[in-house]
Design an enzyme around this catalytic site. Sequence first.
Site, PDB file in Angstrom:
ATOM      1  N   HIS A 135       0.833  -1.208   0.000  1.00 53.31           N
ATOM      2  CA  HIS A 135       0.000   0.000   0.000  1.00 53.31           C
ATOM      3  C   HIS A 135       0.862   1.250   0.000  1.00 53.31           C
ATOM      4  O   HIS A 135       1.969   1.262   0.525  1.00 53.31           O
ATOM      5  CB  HIS A 135      -1.018  -0.001   1.143  1.00 53.31           C
ATOM      6  CG  HIS A 135      -0.453  -0.018   2.532  1.00 53.31           C
ATOM      7  ND1 HIS A 135      -0.054   1.123   3.190  1.00 53.31           N
ATOM      8  CD2 HIS A 135      -0.225  -1.032   3.391  1.00 53.31           C
ATOM      9  CE1 HIS A 135       0.374   0.812   4.406  1.00 53.31           C
ATOM     10  NE2 HIS A 135       0.300  -0.500   4.551  1.00 53.31           N
ATOM     11  N   ASP A 159      -0.171   4.350   1.103  1.00 56.51           N
ATOM     12  CA  ASP A 159      -0.438   5.344   2.141  1.00 56.51           C
ATOM     13  C   ASP A 159       0.352   5.042   3.411  1.00 56.51           C
ATOM     14  O   ASP A 159       0.824   3.916   3.630  1.00 56.51           O
ATOM     15  CB  ASP A 159      -1.937   5.425   2.457  1.00 56.51           C
ATOM     16  CG  ASP A 159      -2.505   4.102   2.981  1.00 56.51           C
ATOM     17  OD1 ASP A 159      -2.177   3.049   2.405  1.00 56.51           O
ATOM     18  OD2 ASP A 159      -3.258   4.130   3.981  1.00 56.51           O
ATOM     19  N   ASP A 219       6.380   0.708   6.967  1.00 55.81           N
ATOM     20  CA  ASP A 219       4.961   0.406   6.760  1.00 55.81           C
ATOM     21  C   ASP A 219       4.384   1.377   5.745  1.00 55.81           C
ATOM     22  O   ASP A 219       3.876   2.419   6.102  1.00 55.81           O
ATOM     23  CB  ASP A 219       4.205   0.488   8.092  1.00 55.81           C
ATOM     24  CG  ASP A 219       2.764   0.023   7.968  1.00 55.81           C
ATOM     25  OD1 ASP A 219       2.379  -0.452   6.890  1.00 55.81           O
ATOM     26  OD2 ASP A 219       2.024   0.157   8.959  1.00 55.81           O
ATOM     27  N   GLU A 229      -4.964   1.753   3.168  1.00 56.64           N
ATOM     28  CA  GLU A 229      -4.861   0.595   4.066  1.00 56.64           C
ATOM     29  C   GLU A 229      -4.909   1.030   5.514  1.00 56.64           C
ATOM     30  O   GLU A 229      -5.509   0.366   6.366  1.00 56.64           O
ATOM     31  CB  GLU A 229      -3.554  -0.163   3.790  1.00 56.64           C
ATOM     32  CG  GLU A 229      -3.476  -1.537   4.426  1.00 56.64           C
ATOM     33  CD  GLU A 229      -2.918  -1.572   5.852  1.00 56.64           C
ATOM     34  OE1 GLU A 229      -2.987  -2.623   6.486  1.00 56.64           O
ATOM     35  OE2 GLU A 229      -2.412  -0.528   6.337  1.00 56.64           O
ATOM     36  N   GLU A 230      -4.279   2.168   5.814  1.00 58.15           N
ATOM     37  CA  GLU A 230      -4.166   2.606   7.206  1.00 58.15           C
ATOM     38  C   GLU A 230      -5.497   3.057   7.800  1.00 58.15           C
ATOM     39  O   GLU A 230      -5.604   3.261   9.003  1.00 58.15           O
ATOM     40  CB  GLU A 230      -3.113   3.714   7.336  1.00 58.15           C
ATOM     41  CG  GLU A 230      -1.696   3.279   6.916  1.00 58.15           C
ATOM     42  CD  GLU A 230      -1.082   2.220   7.842  1.00 58.15           C
ATOM     43  OE1 GLU A 230      -1.720   1.869   8.857  1.00 58.15           O
ATOM     44  OE2 GLU A 230       0.016   1.743   7.539  1.00 58.15           O
ATOM     45  N   ASP A 233       0.762 -10.302   0.488  1.00 59.75           N
ATOM     46  CA  ASP A 233       0.685  -8.927   0.997  1.00 59.75           C
ATOM     47  C   ASP A 233       1.695  -8.780   2.133  1.00 59.75           C
ATOM     48  O   ASP A 233       2.358  -9.755   2.513  1.00 59.75           O
ATOM     49  CB  ASP A 233      -0.748  -8.658   1.500  1.00 59.75           C
ATOM     50  CG  ASP A 233      -1.023  -7.174   1.764  1.00 59.75           C
ATOM     51  OD1 ASP A 233      -0.182  -6.323   1.416  1.00 59.75           O
ATOM     52  OD2 ASP A 233      -2.102  -6.876   2.337  1.00 59.75           O
ATOM     53  N   HIS A 245       4.600   3.060  12.475  1.00 54.46           N
ATOM     54  CA  HIS A 245       3.651   4.039  13.042  1.00 54.46           C
ATOM     55  C   HIS A 245       4.310   4.882  14.147  1.00 54.46           C
ATOM     56  O   HIS A 245       3.635   5.698  14.771  1.00 54.46           O
ATOM     57  CB  HIS A 245       2.385   3.369  13.618  1.00 54.46           C
ATOM     58  CG  HIS A 245       1.545   2.676  12.580  1.00 54.46           C
ATOM     59  ND1 HIS A 245       0.212   2.463  12.737  1.00 54.46           N
ATOM     60  CD2 HIS A 245       1.860   2.167  11.373  1.00 54.46           C
ATOM     61  CE1 HIS A 245      -0.269   1.830  11.662  1.00 54.46           C
ATOM     62  NE2 HIS A 245       0.731   1.638  10.837  1.00 54.46           N
TER      63      HIS A 245
END
Length: 487
Positions: free
Chosen positions: A121, A123, A156, A190-191, A217, A459
């Site tokens: 992803h 984002d 991430d 996704e987030e 994934d 994160h």
Amino acid sequence: MKKIVATAVLIVTILLVVLSYRATTLFHDHQVEPATGITEIGVDEASALKHFSDALKIPTISHDDRSNFDATAFTDFHDFLKTAYPLIHQNAIRTVINDYSLVYHLPGSEPSLEPVLFMSHMDVVPVEDITSDEWTYPAFSGTVADGTIWGRGALDVKIGVVSLMEAMELLLSESAIPQRDIYFAFGHDEEVGGSDGAAKIAEYFAKKGVRFDYVLDEGGAVTVGLINTVDRPVAVIGVSEKGYVNIALTVEAPGGHSSSPPAQTGLGILSRAIVRLEDSPFPADLSHINQHFEFIGAHTAFMTRLFMGNQWLFTPLIKRMLLAEPGTAASIRTTTAATMISGSPKANILPTRAKAIINLRILPGETIETVKQRVVELIDDDRVLVSDEYGNNPSAVSPVDTRGFGLIAATIRGMDEDIVVAPYMLQGGTDAKYFYPLSDNVYRFLMFRATSKTLNYAHGIDEQVPVEDYLQAIRFYYHLIRQSMEA
Ligand SMILES: [Zn+2]
């Protein structure tokens, strides 16, 4: 007396023999042979690093409040991909899904073969204003320093997008011609749950009638020191993920002045309901742990095998040990967390409507309906209305005896034979959950080393990836895609 002692000694001896026999024979080595042909590849390191750095400079942030969405960042990211990976853009069919998500399709020579899908992803999560000063390098500077790539989204999971693209670009530069179709899919939200991105991508494939041999994934890694029963690195491949549901408990009451209250207010009724839920947690289920342990068992210490191999005797003890820690408890049961509560807006007014939210993470095998039913039964109070507000069911468990799982495992071991590979269940959610209608074989893994320190970066402050891990991820995808392209 002598006879009793002799009998006792005999029984204990037999028991020890049985326990040890099971501990030593039950867990044969499940590790696949390392893939062959895993040779050094010609990655242009300077160019690969520049691309990663450029990707991190683009603030493709997902906000909980979707009205803050910055469309320009995503179109900039699309432009970056076009510039950085010209061969992919010449050879693959590119489809934009729902304005911001991307699908690349490299057709193979044998359309009858089921294609393989690699996902990631674009984002990233926001950087909280109050923490931005704490970053060693600004979060969107894409700094490469001290053998490390720094920036929000490095781990991430722009490492996934960029290393997939690097690997494919390199394969195309070597004129690789796939037999089997290869797809890449990059979601853009996704987030915040993936409903605008991955969910729409999955719908697009479903409409086209595409089914996949396997889907890969993010969501697994090469753990180092995280699985303390094995003293080798353990690559964990996600084969399932827990479900998620917010259950609302609501109590309607007459209200009035707090100077003449009833014996129980709406909040009191709710509180009792919450206590009942906390007093009766969901039952523990070792099946997911057991599937994982089958793969690592042969590499664990004798005592661990003694317990795990004799569950006819030790199940209660194993459960008690795992339930003692919230982290391991969550891997064997559906968890219940009361997270929000509201009553009246003023101290001297009785609440007419009291509401609490219970966030449950559901073990594969159960459903939103079954857990809701259990909540109703446990609370056993018809003044409390129980409803599910938002959620998704847990995933199915993908099989491990497939071509896809075998290829992923063999490629990991081909890169480093010391790594032990094992399936596991994710406690969080990924975009992969949308792809079960398109394939039975949905896996989650990314080639980077995860330590207790690394996991805080995702994160968190100072998100970073060692350059060596990034290059390793490119090599991994290169070899995995190369083999997956074959019939
Ligand atoms: Zn992610």
